[in-house]
Scaffold this motif. Sequence first.
Motif, mmCIF file in Angstrom:
data_model
loop_
_atom_site.group_PDB
_atom_site.id
_atom_site.type_symbol
_atom_site.label_atom_id
_atom_site.label_comp_id
_atom_site.label_asym_id
_atom_site.label_seq_id
_atom_site.Cartn_x
_atom_site.Cartn_y
_atom_site.Cartn_z
ATOM 1 N N CYS A 404 0.370 -0.874 -0.260
ATOM 2 C CA CYS A 404 0.134 -0.260 0.017
ATOM 3 C C CYS A 404 0.616 0.843 -0.324
ATOM 4 N N PHE A 405 0.132 2.279 -0.807
ATOM 5 C CA PHE A 405 1.634 3.709 -0.630
ATOM 6 C C PHE A 405 0.588 4.508 -0.501
ATOM 7 N N GLY A 432 -5.327 -6.533 5.368
ATOM 8 C CA GLY A 432 -4.426 -7.545 5.387
ATOM 9 C C GLY A 432 -3.194 -6.833 4.850
ATOM 10 N N ILE A 433 -2.744 -5.810 4.768
ATOM 11 C CA ILE A 433 -1.776 -4.959 4.003
ATOM 12 C C ILE A 433 -0.635 -5.474 5.340
ATOM 13 N N ARG A 434 0.180 -5.985 4.195
ATOM 14 C CA ARG A 434 1.826 -6.410 5.123
ATOM 15 C C ARG A 434 3.380 -5.940 4.578
ATOM 16 N N LYS A 435 3.279 -4.538 3.702
ATOM 17 C CA LYS A 435 3.253 -3.505 3.376
ATOM 18 C C LYS A 435 2.984 -2.331 3.347
ATOM 19 N N MET A 436 3.589 -0.906 3.861
ATOM 20 C CA MET A 436 2.506 -0.053 4.250
ATOM 21 C C MET A 436 4.408 1.034 3.273
ATOM 22 N N PHE A 437 4.138 1.913 2.485
ATOM 23 C CA PHE A 437 4.978 3.306 2.501
ATOM 24 C C PHE A 437 4.441 4.709 1.980
ATOM 25 N N VAL A 438 5.096 5.074 2.903
ATOM 26 C CA VAL A 438 4.647 6.096 3.533
ATOM 27 C C VAL A 438 6.044 6.446 3.624
ATOM 28 N N PRO A 439 5.743 7.933 4.073
ATOM 29 C CA PRO A 439 6.947 8.956 3.718
ATOM 30 C C PRO A 439 7.484 9.098 4.955
ATOM 31 N N THR A 440 8.784 9.443 5.276
ATOM 32 C CA THR A 440 9.576 9.491 6.468
ATOM 33 C C THR A 440 8.822 9.515 7.937
ATOM 34 N N CYS A 441 8.857 8.901 8.545
ATOM 35 C CA CYS A 441 8.034 9.237 9.866
ATOM 36 C C CYS A 441 8.339 8.523 11.050
ATOM 37 N N ASP A 442 8.022 8.680 11.972
ATOM 38 C CA ASP A 442 8.821 8.105 13.574
ATOM 39 C C ASP A 442 7.965 6.915 13.716
ATOM 40 N N ILE A 443 6.687 6.729 12.305
ATOM 41 C CA ILE A 443 5.909 5.695 12.562
ATOM 42 C C ILE A 443 6.716 4.297 12.883
ATOM 43 N N LYS A 444 7.024 2.806 14.232
ATOM 44 C CA LYS A 444 7.223 2.345 14.307
ATOM 45 C C LYS A 444 5.977 0.896 13.534
ATOM 46 N N THR A 447 3.861 -6.408 13.793
ATOM 47 C CA THR A 447 4.223 -7.382 13.299
ATOM 48 C C THR A 447 3.167 -8.174 12.418
ATOM 49 N N GLN A 448 2.013 -7.285 12.205
ATOM 50 C CA GLN A 448 1.149 -7.276 11.318
ATOM 51 C C GLN A 448 0.936 -6.690 9.934
ATOM 52 N N CYS A 449 1.737 -4.957 10.241
ATOM 53 C CA CYS A 449 2.249 -4.591 9.278
ATOM 54 C C CYS A 449 3.868 -4.049 8.559
ATOM 55 N N GLU A 450 4.784 -4.455 7.880
ATOM 56 C CA GLU A 450 5.652 -3.468 7.869
ATOM 57 C C GLU A 450 5.619 -2.550 7.116
ATOM 58 N N VAL A 451 5.838 -1.030 8.055
ATOM 59 C CA VAL A 451 5.881 0.142 7.758
ATOM 60 C C VAL A 451 7.524 0.480 6.584
ATOM 61 N N ILE A 452 7.675 1.223 5.555
ATOM 62 C CA ILE A 452 8.495 1.304 4.597
ATOM 63 C C ILE A 452 9.106 2.840 4.554
ATOM 64 N N PRO A 453 9.976 3.475 5.440
ATOM 65 C CA PRO A 453 9.738 4.496 5.152
ATOM 66 C C PRO A 453 10.382 5.078 3.551
#
Length: 471
Positions: A404-405, A432-444, A447-453
């Motif tokens: 998801c973007f 059921g999103i596994r990878k979340m592509f977001v702008p650089t932030c402090d969100i960690k 286990t359910q969703c990997e946040v990729i800055p």
Amino acid sequence: MVKQEAVSYVENLLENNSVAKSKIAFVCQNCGAHSPKWMGKCTSCGAWNSFQEEVIESSVGKSSSSVVSSSVKPMILSEIKTEKLERILTGIHELDQVVGGGIVPGSVVLLGGEPGIGKSTLLLQVAVRLNKKVLYVSGEESPQQIYLRAQRLNVPTNQCYIYSETNVAAVIQEIKDCNPDLVIVDSVQTLKHPDIDASPGSVSQIRETSNLLIELAKQRHIPMILIGHINKEGSIAGPKILEHMVDVVLQFEGDMQNVYRILRSNKNRFGSTAEIGIFEMVQNGLREVANPSEILLSGNPEKLSGVAVASVMEGIRPLMIEVQALVSTAAYGTPQRTVNGYDAKRLNMLLAVIEKRLGVKIYTKDVFINIAGGIRVQDTSIDFAVVAAILSSLFDFYIPTTYCFAGEIGLTGEIRSVSQVEKRIKESMKLGIRKMFVPTCDIKSSTQCEVIPCSRIDKTFREIFKTQKQE
């Protein structure tokens, strides 16, 4: 000598007597501007062929120093006493949410939208579901037509009073006699004031009739919902002052070819304008959509290229939608840029960024963008997903639907920050999103969703395509 006496007599007559005169003027039906002669283009709003001839009543010789007595006195702000208002729940949660938790007694709501979008259907459902006395004033349909619609909607028909009338004086008298808990007027453009020599729907008619209805609503604390037509530009027809006079302005949007409708609040004196309501047009009328993200995502089970999932905010509600892109060689000399549910000018900007920052030659390609479900998105955080879908289609590369973007793309190729990232992530995990592509932030990450800055589109998409090739 005789001539001077005659002139003095006429001047004294005009000064001492109120002489009513009628004059002809041309009024712009878009903004209400006046002109002594017909004009092809309005100098105030720029509308073409909007001037119509109307009779304007004026009085000459009235004294401007008339004394007005009023029983209302100024009050100190801290001494003003307020009472807690009990809002009226319509029984339709999406509508109650948009107006701020229910309709406030004595308030006036203006509902606009395209012809056939479902304005009358929505308010008829409100009228029959509300367990109160409702007066439905119809100037467009006969009682028989409304009854047939109620039968199609399969709703009870014994809890609503139908009054087919266009004379505003008769409507006001009926409201006083009936004393309902809610009044619905369909529509304000069909009402006519008997003392105004102008056709229904003109600026003067809308201004005077709506003013009388609003004054009655405030005096008797009767809530009213007015249906308003829109012009070809998409704004509510009539004088702009109508939107200033009412308390709430709602806009009913949607594509006639799709089943989904969005109810937005453009103005709300009793609540936030950030809420939206989503409906689905079915055989039995409008159905509330509690979780639109599940419907707007197809899942893409065949692993097709040109599809990316975006997380956007509609008001304060996060939505997961599917962005579809098709990039192909231009069959004609000039490449096509076709969009559905997205801003065409913003697409041209993103294509220039892709060509400049990624070094991808795309100026000779046809580019088609479609937002699935017929939803029109205004949130700029969809830019990230649009670029992902374009690159996926250009290189015929599949992006998993578990990606998801969310991010706005700048002219330098940077991925700019967006609002309410935590809400977007929580909504994505539900689907059921596994990878979340977001702008650089402090969100960690969880286990359910990997946040990729992400900071730049060139680095981000190289990593995405490299990871997919390895898989």
